[in-house]
Enzyme design. Structure first.
Site, PDB file in Angstrom:
ATOM      1  N   ASP A   1      33.182 -17.286   5.133  1.00 65.31           N
ATOM      2  CA  ASP A   1      32.505 -18.097   6.155  1.00 65.31           C
ATOM      3  C   ASP A   1      32.680 -17.515   7.555  1.00 65.31           C
ATOM      4  O   ASP A   1      32.631 -18.244   8.542  1.00 65.31           O
ATOM      5  CB  ASP A   1      33.023 -19.546   6.132  1.00 65.31           C
ATOM      6  CG  ASP A   1      32.993 -20.149   4.741  1.00 65.31           C
ATOM      7  OD1 ASP A   1      31.921 -20.098   4.118  1.00 65.31           O
ATOM      8  OD2 ASP A   1      34.035 -20.657   4.279  1.00 65.31           O
TER       9      ASP A   1
ATOM     10  N   HIS B   1      25.577 -17.438   2.760  1.00 65.04           N
ATOM     11  CA  HIS B   1      25.321 -16.812   4.047  1.00 65.04           C
ATOM     12  C   HIS B   1      24.164 -17.543   4.716  1.00 65.04           C
ATOM     13  O   HIS B   1      23.151 -17.827   4.084  1.00 65.04           O
ATOM     14  CB  HIS B   1      24.944 -15.332   3.883  1.00 65.04           C
ATOM     15  CG  HIS B   1      26.061 -14.490   3.364  1.00 65.04           C
ATOM     16  ND1 HIS B   1      25.873 -13.201   2.899  1.00 65.04           N
ATOM     17  CD2 HIS B   1      27.382 -14.731   3.229  1.00 65.04           C
ATOM     18  CE1 HIS B   1      27.035 -12.700   2.511  1.00 65.04           C
ATOM     19  NE2 HIS B   1      27.960 -13.616   2.703  1.00 65.04           N
TER      20      HIS B   1
ATOM     21  N   LYS C   1      29.452 -27.752   0.809  1.00 64.45           N
ATOM     22  CA  LYS C   1      29.232 -28.889   1.724  1.00 64.45           C
ATOM     23  C   LYS C   1      30.539 -29.603   2.069  1.00 64.45           C
ATOM     24  O   LYS C   1      30.533 -30.714   2.593  1.00 64.45           O
ATOM     25  CB  LYS C   1      28.226 -29.897   1.141  1.00 64.45           C
ATOM     26  CG  LYS C   1      26.884 -29.281   0.750  1.00 64.45           C
ATOM     27  CD  LYS C   1      26.231 -28.534   1.905  1.00 64.45           C
ATOM     28  CE  LYS C   1      24.917 -27.893   1.481  1.00 64.45           C
ATOM     29  NZ  LYS C   1      24.345 -27.037   2.546  1.00 64.45           N
TER      30      LYS C   1
END
Length: 435
Positions: A25, A53, A312
């Protein structure tokens, strides 16, 4: 002569690599998007759709999980190598989702290795069941079936793209055998085998034109002088061998994975670009020495919009960790850093960098291999003044506040790696190029 000293009169192309230096990330997609405009081929070499990505282009935000994010460049060929594990339903969904946002006919740009292993829905079910069995000792996987697929690969019971596109009766036999193996282990695993096989007959025809011998394709491209960019998924501290084991992914997301995941020799690699988030984040469980379980962590999470693209889940946040970064550099040999999301630190009165680990009064030169020991380390911090102003409009290093410049120069000094790019906002133009 390449930057690694290689000389070969028959090789005129360049092969550069973008890798995550931390726990993922870091913003690799943005750097790949910047570089992909200047290359002929972009490649994925490992992992699966457990990676994510994001690339922002104007008002559009594209998210990629299996496709190389450089596919946004319509003149680029996108290669998914043999080291990647592929869920075809989710690949088709990803293609449709991004085409709906304006990208056109992505399959024409896509080449998939015939040696890549396949992720099936039951791999994902097994992933969840295995996590459930672990209870409080679960690893916090994405439950995308990546671990179980690599397990079948290593146990030599996996199914590859070449199997799907060969004699379908052989594919059917292998599929049923794998299902039986898992159902012996998990007796409540329900799989409609006939329905699944019907889907895969259709998938085979949908994907047939994309599947090739990518090893030969890449080597022919290199001889033809093509420029190639490899975009790593996940990151160094999630590497199956060098990461914070067992809280890692199931593939080699360090520079060695480029060679094994694409069939390319080390001597061809020119530059290795390490992407560094200006602070640290990680998703899921596992040791995190510089984590801030306080207001600082909350500010980083909220300002950085630290929500996993794939999971998420909220990302855990903390200060930049130089001990991990130096270790990551030892393994990968970065030629340049790209520091992303520097603007997220705009509001702090002071910023900290973890520069040293200590455990039981002993200073450590690198992260301990034992996860329990890593959880117990005391971190020594270097405190620097914050810049307390908006840097999102800066496009030259000299335009940054002196305190922000000092932060970047400190990273260079501590790691011995020059910082070439600095991200100061989410848009593709919000970047400082120091070259």
């Amino acid at each position: 002569m390449s930057s690694n000293g290689m000389s070969d009169s028959n090789v005129k192309s360049s092969l550069n690599v973008v890798l995550g230096t931390q726990w993922g990330d870091e913003g690799k997609g943005k750097l790949v998007d910047l570089l992909a405009d200047k290359v002929d081929i972009v490649c994925r070499c490992q992992g699966g759709n457990n990676a994510g990505h994001t690339v922002v282009v104007g008002e559009s935000e594209y998210d990629f999980h299996l496709l190389p994010s450089g596919i946004i460049n319509k003149n680029c060929t996108a290669v998914v190598g043999n080291g990647v594990v592929i869920s075809l339903p989710q690949l088709f969904d990803e293609i449709a989702r991004n085409e709906a946002k304006g990208l056109i006919d992505l399959k024409k740009q896509l080449i998939i290795s015939d040696r890549a292993h396949m992720v099936f829905d039951f791999h994902q079910s097994v992933d969840g069941l295995q996590e459930k069995e672990k209870g409080k000792k679960s690893l916090g996987t994405t439950r995308k079936g990546i671990g179980p697929t690599y397990s079948t690969k290593v146990s030599r019971t996996g199914i590859r793209m070449a199997d799907l596109l060969g004699d379908f009766s052989n594919f059917e036999e292998k599929f049923k055998s794998l299902v039986i193996t898992y159902q012996k282990q998990f007796t409540d695993l329900n799989i409609d085998v006939d329905e699944e096989l019907k889907h895969y007959r259709r998938y085979a025809e949908e994907i047939r034109n994309c599947v090739k011998d990518t090893v030969t394709f890449l080597h022919q491209s290199i001889k033809a002088g093509k420029t190639i960019l490899v975009e790593g998924a996940n990151a160094t501290m999630l590497d199956i061998d060098f990461g914070t084991y067992p809280y890692v992914t199931s593939s080699n997301c360090t520079v060695g994975g480029v060679c094994t995941g694409l069939g390319l020799p080390p001597k061809l690699i020119c530059d290795v670009y390490g992407v560094v988030k200006a602070y640290c984040t990680r998703v899921g469980d596992g040791p995190f020495p510089t984590e801030q379980n306080n207001e600082i962590g909350i500010i980083l999470q909220e300002r950085g919009k630290e929500i996993g693209v794939t999971t998420k889940r909220k990302r855990r946040c903390g200060w930049l960790d130089i001990v991990l970064l130096k270790y990551s550099n030892m393994i990968n040999g970065y030629t340049h850093f790209a520091v992303t999301k520097l603007d997220i630190l705009d509001t702090f009165d002071e910023v900290k960098i973890g520069i040293e680990y200590e455990i039981n009064g002993k200073t450590l030169l690198s992260p301990p291999a034992n996860a329990c020991d890593l959880e117990q380390v005391n971190v020594k911090y270097l405190t620097l003044p914050g810049w307390k102003q908006n840097i999102s409009n800066c496009r030259k290093f000299s335009e940054l506040p002196l305190e922000a410049q000092r932060y970047i120069l400190t990273i260079e000094e501590l790691c011995g790696v020059p910082v070439r790019w600095i991200g100061v906002g989410p848009d593709r133009s919000s970047i400082i190029n120091r070259s």
